[in-house]
Every structure is written in C-alpha cells, then in structure tokens.
Design a protein around this motif. Structure first.
Motif, PDB file in Angstrom:
ATOM      1  N   ASN A 275       0.825  -1.198   0.000  1.00  0.00           N
ATOM      2  CA  ASN A 275       0.000   0.000   0.000  1.00  0.00           C
ATOM      3  C   ASN A 275       0.868   1.260   0.000  1.00  0.00           C
TER       4      ASN A 275
ATOM      5  N   ASN B 197      -6.555  -1.343   4.803  1.00  0.00           N
ATOM      6  CA  ASN B 197      -5.686  -1.589   3.650  1.00  0.00           C
ATOM      7  C   ASN B 197      -4.306  -0.955   3.780  1.00  0.00           C
TER       8      ASN B 197
ATOM      9  N   LYS C 145      -1.733  -1.111   5.572  1.00  0.00           N
ATOM     10  CA  LYS C 145      -0.518  -1.809   5.998  1.00  0.00           C
ATOM     11  C   LYS C 145      -0.331  -3.158   5.297  1.00  0.00           C
ATOM     12  N   GLN C 146      -0.963  -3.336   4.156  1.00  0.00           N
ATOM     13  CA  GLN C 146      -0.860  -4.610   3.433  1.00  0.00           C
ATOM     14  C   GLN C 146       0.305  -4.570   2.439  1.00  0.00           C
TER      15      GLN C 146
ATOM     16  N   GLN D  50      -0.337 -12.663   1.001  1.00  0.00           N
ATOM     17  CA  GLN D  50      -0.443 -11.220   1.207  1.00  0.00           C
ATOM     18  C   GLN D  50      -0.406 -10.971   2.714  1.00  0.00           C
TER      19      GLN D  50
ATOM     20  N   ASN E 236      -0.414  -8.418   6.261  1.00  0.00           N
ATOM     21  CA  ASN E 236      -1.020  -7.223   6.843  1.00  0.00           C
ATOM     22  C   ASN E 236      -0.401  -6.997   8.219  1.00  0.00           C
TER      23      ASN E 236
ATOM     24  N   THR F 190      -0.631  -5.955  11.757  1.00  0.00           N
ATOM     25  CA  THR F 190      -1.761  -5.787  12.681  1.00  0.00           C
ATOM     26  C   THR F 190      -1.324  -5.360  14.083  1.00  0.00           C
TER      27      THR F 190
END
Length: 282
Positions: free
Chosen positions: A37, A91, A93-94, A125, A127, A129
């Motif tokens: 991103n 989205n 931090k993906q 993919q 992310n 968190t």
C-alpha cells in the motif's frame, strides 16, 4: 610452434569456461522487492497508483544484509492514510514480497514458509496488525530459502496477519500468522473442508520465531565506527557523470557485465602470444 599454439588454445578454453561460469552465476542472482500500500511508502494518498503496488520499480529492491546468509532487508516509512475510514485503515498496511519483479512483475510472490523455488503468482499477502505499529520508519526482512517475512519497528517484530493464498478462489480473510490459524481457514469452494491441506502449509511457528529474533537483532545492531587512519589521502579524481534520468542498480551486477570483458582480454593476450611466437620462429 605447435606446442605454443596448443598452450594458447588451452588458456583460451580455460578462460572461456570461467567466463561462462560467471555468466551463469550472474544469471542465477535473484532480486527481492517489497511492494504494498502507498502508505507504507511515505504516501498518504492510497489512490496514488505510481507508488507502492508497482512491482517493476527498482527502488523497491531489497538489499542483502551484510554478514548474513540469504537475508534481505528494505527500509521504508509509514504514514497515515489521508482518508480516515475503516477501509483505508484496513488496507494501509498490506504488502507482498516479490522475486525478480523488475523482469517478471507479479509472477513470483513469497509464500510464507515456502522456499523461493516454488513461489508463484497470487501467493501470501501480509497485513501489519500490531497495535504498536505507528507512522515512521520501519524495516522489512525476507529469507527466501524458507519464505519467512518479518517487519521490525523500534526494535520489535510486528505482529502480522496473512491471506495465505491471494487468488480469487481462495478465502479473502486475513488470519493471525500461525500454522494453526492457516490450517483452520475454511474453503469457500468446498464448504465443510479446509482451504489448505497440512502438507501444503510448511510454516513452522518455532522456526519463524527464531527468524524474528534474528532480524530484530539485525535491525538494532549499530554500524561499526570507521577505523582511524594516518595514511596519506588518495589523489583527487575528477567526478564521474551520468546521463540525466538514468538509474543504476547497485545491488548486484547484471548478467554478462564482467565475463565477456575477461574473455575478450584473454583472447587479445592469446593473439599477442601467438604473434610473438611466430616472430621468434621466423
């Protein structure tokens, strides 16, 4: 004269073989890239399609970590999205890690726990968190030999969630990164069955924890201070110039940069020896 010619032929054959080996070695050199991103690339606007999810951008190539066996790192800066909505937050931090993306775009993506020899399209993919992850600098690490990927900020390995396979026919939900969580994902094509068979999930929690520990140490290790020297300064050389707009990739030489030069030099030397030998014989 015949003996001299045979010696020349032997030298040329040896140098040619070495040059060919050099070409093969460079051809096998892979590059690894961090893409994701735009917010992970210091860009607040998620709609900017020229930043982040651009696999062919050579600025996103990760660098080999000195003194480490096959670990690569990338340093970037995270900024908050310009639009404060649940979707933009989810989205922002993906990301993915790619192999040889400058030449092959999305063809080879990291699959967590899998060696890069089996990376393919539409793989894992990631992310970020972790609640402590914040706007500012961070580092991403990958060890292609086993597909392990980690994000480190402020000397801490960030908690990640993953979408194990990112194909349309695979579950779209992210799960906290652990073997048990990946295996528990339900198939969307075959209700009642698990999406990923055990044999397909090579991720190991303990090995990954050791990898995280290693890269945290790498991220916090200070660079050694330059050694003091009393040697006389080197002669000043005129600065080299580069054509406007030309970018250079200093991570590794491209295929064939060195070997053909060595081959040409050897052939010239061999020809010189032959001429000298012929003159002596005359």
């Amino acid at each position: 004269m015949r003996k001299v010619i045979k010696k020349i032929a032997t030298v040329v054959a040896s140098v040619t073989m070495i040059a060919a080996m050099g070409i093969t070695a460079f051809a096998d050199e892979s590059f690894y890239s961090f893409v994701g991103n735009p917010n992970l690339f210091n860009e607040a606007d998620q709609g900017n399609n020229k930043v982040g999810w651009v696999p062919t951008n050579e600025d996103y190539v990760m660098k080999a970590v000195a003194g480490q066996d096959g670990i690569y790192e990338f340093t970037s800066t995270y900024v908050l999205p310009s639009e404060d909505t649940d979707e933009t937050k989810a989205n922002s931090k993906q990301f993915k890690v790619l192999k040889d993306a400058e030449d092959n775009a999305w063809s080879y993506q990291a699959a967590i726990g899998m060696p890069d020899s089996v990376w393919a399209d539409n793989q894992t993919q990631f992310n970020i968190t972790d609640s402590s992850f914040h706007a500012g600098e961070f580092k991403v690490y990958v060890r292609p030999s086993d597909g392990y990927v980690a994000v480190v900020q402020d000397g801490k390995a960030m908690e990640l969630s993953v979408r194990y396979h990112s194909r349309d026919e695979d579950p779209a939900d992210f799960v906290a990164l652990s073997r048990a969580n990946i295996l528990a994902v339900d198939s969307i094509e075959k209700p009642g069955e698990k999406a990923y068979p055990e044999a397909q999930v090579k991720f190991d929690d303990a090995t990954y924890a050791e990898f995280q520990k290693t890269v945290v140490g790498l991220s916090s290790s200070a660079a050694p201070a330059p050694a003091e020297t009393t040697a006389a300064p080197a002669e000043t050389q005129a600065p080299t110039t580069k054509a406007p707009g030309v970018q250079s990739n200093t991570n590794a030489p491209k295929t064939g940069d060195v070997a053909p030069v060595a081959m040409l030099a050897a052939l010239v030397a061999a020809a010189t020896v032959a001429v000298v030998a012929k003159k002596k014989e005359a």
